[in-house]
Design an enzyme around this catalytic site. Structure first.
Site, PDB file in Angstrom:
ATOM      1  N   GLY A  24       0.916  -1.129   0.025  1.00  0.00           N
ATOM      2  CA  GLY A  24       0.124  -0.020  -0.078  1.00  0.00           C
ATOM      3  C   GLY A  24       0.807   1.303   0.189  1.00  0.00           C
ATOM      4  O   GLY A  24       1.953   1.329  -0.487  1.00  0.00           O
ATOM      5  N   CYS A  25       0.714   2.358   0.690  1.00  0.00           N
ATOM      6  CA  CYS A  25       1.425   3.485   0.956  1.00  0.00           C
ATOM      7  C   CYS A  25       2.686   3.059   1.351  1.00  0.00           C
ATOM      8  O   CYS A  25       2.846   2.457   2.549  1.00  0.00           O
ATOM      9  CB  CYS A  25       0.648   4.330   1.757  1.00  0.00           C
ATOM     10  SG  CYS A  25       1.783   5.798   2.062  1.00  0.00           S
ATOM     11  N   PHE A  26       3.776   3.427   0.596  1.00  0.00           N
ATOM     12  CA  PHE A  26       5.114   3.159   1.100  1.00  0.00           C
ATOM     13  C   PHE A  26       5.693   3.881   2.210  1.00  0.00           C
ATOM     14  O   PHE A  26       6.483   3.407   3.054  1.00  0.00           O
ATOM     15  CB  PHE A  26       6.132   3.166  -0.117  1.00  0.00           C
ATOM     16  CG  PHE A  26       6.017   4.357  -0.877  1.00  0.00           C
ATOM     17  CD1 PHE A  26       5.997   5.829  -0.477  1.00  0.00           C
ATOM     18  CD2 PHE A  26       6.407   4.340  -2.097  1.00  0.00           C
ATOM     19  CE1 PHE A  26       5.878   6.592  -1.228  1.00  0.00           C
ATOM     20  CE2 PHE A  26       6.573   5.450  -3.059  1.00  0.00           C
ATOM     21  CZ  PHE A  26       6.291   6.712  -2.281  1.00  0.00           C
ATOM     22  N   TRP A  27       4.962   4.939   2.573  1.00  0.00           N
ATOM     23  CA  TRP A  27       5.350   5.592   3.792  1.00  0.00           C
ATOM     24  C   TRP A  27       5.291   4.829   5.344  1.00  0.00           C
ATOM     25  O   TRP A  27       6.420   4.409   6.138  1.00  0.00           O
ATOM     26  CB  TRP A  27       4.638   6.801   4.213  1.00  0.00           C
ATOM     27  CG  TRP A  27       4.602   7.804   3.091  1.00  0.00           C
ATOM     28  CD1 TRP A  27       5.708   8.102   2.220  1.00  0.00           C
ATOM     29  CD2 TRP A  27       3.765   8.791   3.060  1.00  0.00           C
ATOM     30  NE1 TRP A  27       5.421   9.197   1.546  1.00  0.00           N
ATOM     31  CE2 TRP A  27       4.148   9.751   1.905  1.00  0.00           C
ATOM     32  CE3 TRP A  27       2.376   9.291   3.661  1.00  0.00           C
ATOM     33  CZ2 TRP A  27       3.225  10.950   1.725  1.00  0.00           C
ATOM     34  CZ3 TRP A  27       1.970  10.378   3.323  1.00  0.00           C
ATOM     35  CH2 TRP A  27       2.333  11.088   2.119  1.00  0.00           C
ATOM     36  N   ASP A  69      -6.121   4.036   0.960  1.00  0.00           N
ATOM     37  CA  ASP A  69      -5.444   4.038  -0.403  1.00  0.00           C
ATOM     38  C   ASP A  69      -6.026   3.252  -1.296  1.00  0.00           C
ATOM     39  O   ASP A  69      -5.877   2.081  -1.088  1.00  0.00           O
ATOM     40  CB  ASP A  69      -4.101   4.013  -0.380  1.00  0.00           C
ATOM     41  CG  ASP A  69      -3.458   5.023   0.624  1.00  0.00           C
ATOM     42  OD1 ASP A  69      -3.718   6.329   0.476  1.00  0.00           O
ATOM     43  OD2 ASP A  69      -2.521   4.553   1.579  1.00  0.00           O
TER      44      ASP A  69
END
Length: 172
Positions: free
Chosen positions: A11-14, A90
């Protein structure tokens, strides 16, 4: 030190990057875009859904300290493995989940981990398992994002960051 590399899309890489950085044995991380059809895409281009890239974290780890099986088990805790092109809030193909490997020797370990995970779910897993074709680092402001912006959005539960710090204690 026995450095190895694996690429994890969660998902969101953060949040994925921040999570894996907490695990003892992870040497370095870098967020970027993997397995797409365009060279050196920008975040804006990836978000259009036309590049085929997934937001991915390049994870370099010391396999004498952290084995791939444990790393994957921890990664699985941060995702909904049955969700297609979505994690948390996301949505889009760039938020798909995936394990991308650069060494064939890792494939049996990955397949075994996925098979064990599938036993825990009634629905089909939606985690890609493919060789890494390409990886382009994301823009500088995405690197270590949650360290620079501790209140930033993250689909990974905050409790899991502490869990990751304790998950691979040193051997006595």
């Amino acid at each position: 030190m026995d450095k190895r590399t694996i690429y994890l899309a969660g998902g969101c890489f953060w949040g994925t990057e921040h999570f894996v950085k907490q695990i003892r044995g992870v040497v370095s991380t870098q967020v970027g875009y993997a397995n797409g059809t365009t060279e050196r895409p920008t975040y804006r281009e990836v978000c259009t859904g036309t590049t085929g890239h997934a937001e991915t974290v390049e994870v370099i780890y010391d396999s004498s300290v952290l084995d791939l099986k444990l790393l994957l088990e921890l990664y699985f805790m941060t995702i909904d493995p049955t969700s297609l092109n979505r994690q948390g809030g996301d949505i889009g193909t760039q938020y798909r989940t995936g394990i991308y490997y650069d060494q064939e020797r890792d494939l049996p370990i990955i397949r075994e981990a996925l098979a064990e995970l599938q036993k825990k779910h009634r629905m089909l897993l939606r985690i890609e398992c493919k060789p890494i074709k390409n990886f382009y680092p994301a823009e500088d402001y995405h690197q270590d994002y949650l360290e620079a912006n501790p209140g930033g959005y993250c689909h990974v539960s905050l409790d899991l960051f502490e869990y990751a710090r304790k998950a691979n204690p040193p051997k006595p």
